[in-house]
Design a protein around this motif. Structure first.
Motif, PDB file in Angstrom:
ATOM      1  N   GLY A  55     -40.371  11.995   6.593  1.00  0.00           N
ATOM      2  CA  GLY A  55     -41.753  12.016   6.114  1.00  0.00           C
ATOM      3  C   GLY A  55     -42.567  13.084   6.817  1.00  0.00           C
ATOM      4  O   GLY A  55     -43.747  12.903   7.101  1.00  0.00           O
ATOM      5  N   CYS A  56     -41.936  14.193   7.096  1.00  0.00           N
ATOM      6  CA  CYS A  56     -42.569  15.271   7.849  1.00  0.00           C
ATOM      7  C   CYS A  56     -43.768  15.842   7.098  1.00  0.00           C
ATOM      8  O   CYS A  56     -43.722  16.042   5.890  1.00  0.00           O
ATOM      9  CB  CYS A  56     -41.546  16.371   8.118  1.00  0.00           C
ATOM     10  SG  CYS A  56     -42.151  17.657   9.215  1.00  0.00           S
ATOM     11  N   GLY A  57     -44.823  16.128   7.818  1.00  0.00           N
ATOM     12  CA  GLY A  57     -46.029  16.706   7.243  1.00  0.00           C
ATOM     13  C   GLY A  57     -46.102  18.210   7.426  1.00  0.00           C
ATOM     14  O   GLY A  57     -47.188  18.765   7.541  1.00  0.00           O
ATOM     15  N   VAL A  58     -44.957  18.859   7.436  1.00  0.00           N
ATOM     16  CA  VAL A  58     -44.913  20.304   7.670  1.00  0.00           C
ATOM     17  C   VAL A  58     -45.730  21.035   6.607  1.00  0.00           C
ATOM     18  O   VAL A  58     -45.703  20.692   5.428  1.00  0.00           O
ATOM     19  CB  VAL A  58     -43.457  20.824   7.727  1.00  0.00           C
ATOM     20  CG1 VAL A  58     -42.733  20.678   6.409  1.00  0.00           C
ATOM     21  CG2 VAL A  58     -43.409  22.251   8.226  1.00  0.00           C
ATOM     22  N   ILE A  59     -46.479  22.034   7.062  1.00  0.00           N
ATOM     23  CA  ILE A  59     -47.322  22.848   6.186  1.00  0.00           C
ATOM     24  C   ILE A  59     -46.672  24.203   5.929  1.00  0.00           C
ATOM     25  O   ILE A  59     -46.738  24.733   4.827  1.00  0.00           O
ATOM     26  CB  ILE A  59     -48.719  23.038   6.815  1.00  0.00           C
ATOM     27  CG1 ILE A  59     -49.416  21.690   6.933  1.00  0.00           C
ATOM     28  CG2 ILE A  59     -49.553  24.027   6.017  1.00  0.00           C
ATOM     29  CD1 ILE A  59     -50.664  21.717   7.785  1.00  0.00           C
ATOM     30  N   HIS A  60     -46.042  24.774   6.958  1.00  0.00           N
ATOM     31  CA  HIS A  60     -45.418  26.091   6.835  1.00  0.00           C
ATOM     32  C   HIS A  60     -44.061  26.111   7.511  1.00  0.00           C
ATOM     33  O   HIS A  60     -43.902  25.583   8.616  1.00  0.00           O
ATOM     34  CB  HIS A  60     -46.303  27.175   7.465  1.00  0.00           C
ATOM     35  CG  HIS A  60     -45.649  28.519   7.491  1.00  0.00           C
ATOM     36  ND1 HIS A  60     -45.558  29.315   6.376  1.00  0.00           N
ATOM     37  CD2 HIS A  60     -45.018  29.181   8.490  1.00  0.00           C
ATOM     38  CE1 HIS A  60     -44.903  30.436   6.695  1.00  0.00           C
ATOM     39  NE2 HIS A  60     -44.565  30.372   7.974  1.00  0.00           N
ATOM     40  N   MET A  61     -43.089  26.723   6.832  1.00  0.00           N
ATOM     41  CA  MET A  61     -41.775  26.953   7.433  1.00  0.00           C
ATOM     42  C   MET A  61     -41.443  28.433   7.332  1.00  0.00           C
ATOM     43  O   MET A  61     -41.568  29.024   6.266  1.00  0.00           O
ATOM     44  CB  MET A  61     -40.680  26.161   6.702  1.00  0.00           C
ATOM     45  CG  MET A  61     -40.740  24.683   6.937  1.00  0.00           C
ATOM     46  SD  MET A  61     -39.224  23.804   6.430  1.00  0.00           S
ATOM     47  CE  MET A  61     -39.117  24.161   4.698  1.00  0.00           C
ATOM     48  N   SER A  62     -41.043  29.008   8.437  1.00  0.00           N
ATOM     49  CA  SER A  62     -40.570  30.380   8.458  1.00  0.00           C
ATOM     50  C   SER A  62     -39.058  30.344   8.631  1.00  0.00           C
ATOM     51  O   SER A  62     -38.558  29.902   9.662  1.00  0.00           O
ATOM     52  CB  SER A  62     -41.223  31.161   9.602  1.00  0.00           C
ATOM     53  OG  SER A  62     -40.803  32.503   9.559  1.00  0.00           O
ATOM     54  N   LEU A  63     -38.353  30.780   7.589  1.00  0.00           N
ATOM     55  CA  LEU A  63     -36.887  30.737   7.575  1.00  0.00           C
ATOM     56  C   LEU A  63     -36.307  32.118   7.273  1.00  0.00           C
ATOM     57  O   LEU A  63     -35.282  32.248   6.617  1.00  0.00           O
ATOM     58  CB  LEU A  63     -36.417  29.715   6.530  1.00  0.00           C
ATOM     59  CG  LEU A  63     -36.904  28.280   6.736  1.00  0.00           C
ATOM     60  CD1 LEU A  63     -36.545  27.408   5.547  1.00  0.00           C
ATOM     61  CD2 LEU A  63     -36.349  27.702   8.025  1.00  0.00           C
ATOM     62  N   CYS A  64     -36.966  33.155   7.762  1.00  0.00           N
ATOM     63  CA  CYS A  64     -36.534  34.535   7.512  1.00  0.00           C
ATOM     64  C   CYS A  64     -35.150  34.803   8.109  1.00  0.00           C
ATOM     65  O   CYS A  64     -34.804  34.256   9.154  1.00  0.00           O
ATOM     66  CB  CYS A  64     -37.503  35.523   8.155  1.00  0.00           C
ATOM     67  SG  CYS A  64     -39.185  35.389   7.589  1.00  0.00           S
ATOM     68  N   ASP A  65     -34.406  35.663   7.430  1.00  0.00           N
ATOM     69  CA  ASP A  65     -33.140  36.179   7.958  1.00  0.00           C
ATOM     70  C   ASP A  65     -32.213  35.073   8.447  1.00  0.00           C
ATOM     71  O   ASP A  65     -31.830  35.018   9.613  1.00  0.00           O
ATOM     72  CB  ASP A  65     -33.432  37.181   9.083  1.00  0.00           C
ATOM     73  CG  ASP A  65     -32.189  37.939   9.529  1.00  0.00           C
ATOM     74  OD1 ASP A  65     -31.267  38.098   8.719  1.00  0.00           O
ATOM     75  OD2 ASP A  65     -32.149  38.356  10.706  1.00  0.00           O
ATOM     76  N   ASN A  66     -31.870  34.167   7.543  1.00  0.00           N
ATOM     77  CA  ASN A  66     -31.013  33.041   7.894  1.00  0.00           C
ATOM     78  C   ASN A  66     -29.773  32.930   7.025  1.00  0.00           C
ATOM     79  O   ASN A  66     -29.128  31.878   7.016  1.00  0.00           O
ATOM     80  CB  ASN A  66     -31.804  31.726   7.819  1.00  0.00           C
ATOM     81  CG  ASN A  66     -32.449  31.385   9.124  1.00  0.00           C
ATOM     82  OD1 ASN A  66     -31.777  31.208  10.124  1.00  0.00           O
ATOM     83  ND2 ASN A  66     -33.768  31.302   9.130  1.00  0.00           N
TER      84      ASN A  66
END
Length: 112
Positions: A55-66
């Motif tokens: 139930g994470c309330g994450v607003i932004h994820m940066s997943l560059c170069d993965n």
């Protein structure tokens, strides 16, 4: 397998430092930067499934170069509805092609 271990460690450490249920602690996260970690398709799938289950309330994820490809993007798309506060995901420098981009666009209500 390595990423599964890292997620387990994250959950355990969050539980220890906040003195509570690790799922609830993950709910406190608002920004996640895991760029340049070679998560791959399997890793991003585990990440999104884990965040959604907590139930994470994450607003932004940066997943560059993965090294995320269409398979990972499609799995990510399946979990977007379960992360209602998520407003931005940075996926620069991955391997997502047409079918993965289409799945993501459809998941956020865009035209494919």
């Amino acid at each position: 397998p390595i990423f599964h271990t890292h997620i387990h460690t994250l959950l355990s450490n969050t539980h220890t430092h906040l003195g509570g249920d690790s799922g609830n602690a993950l709910g406190l996260l608002t920004h996640i930067n895991l760029s340049h970690n070679n998560l791959g398709d399997a890793g991003v799938s585990v990440l999104c499934r884990t965040l959604a289950a907590a139930g994470c309330g994450v607003i932004h994820m940066s997943l560059c170069d993965n090294m995320i490809g269409d398979y990972g993007a499609k799995h990510m798309a399946q979990y977007l509805a379960l992360l209602p506060r998520l407003t931005s995901v940075d996926l620069r420098d991955n391997c997502i092609m047409e079918s993965g981009a289409q799945a993501l666009a459809e998941a956020i209500g865009g035209e494919a």
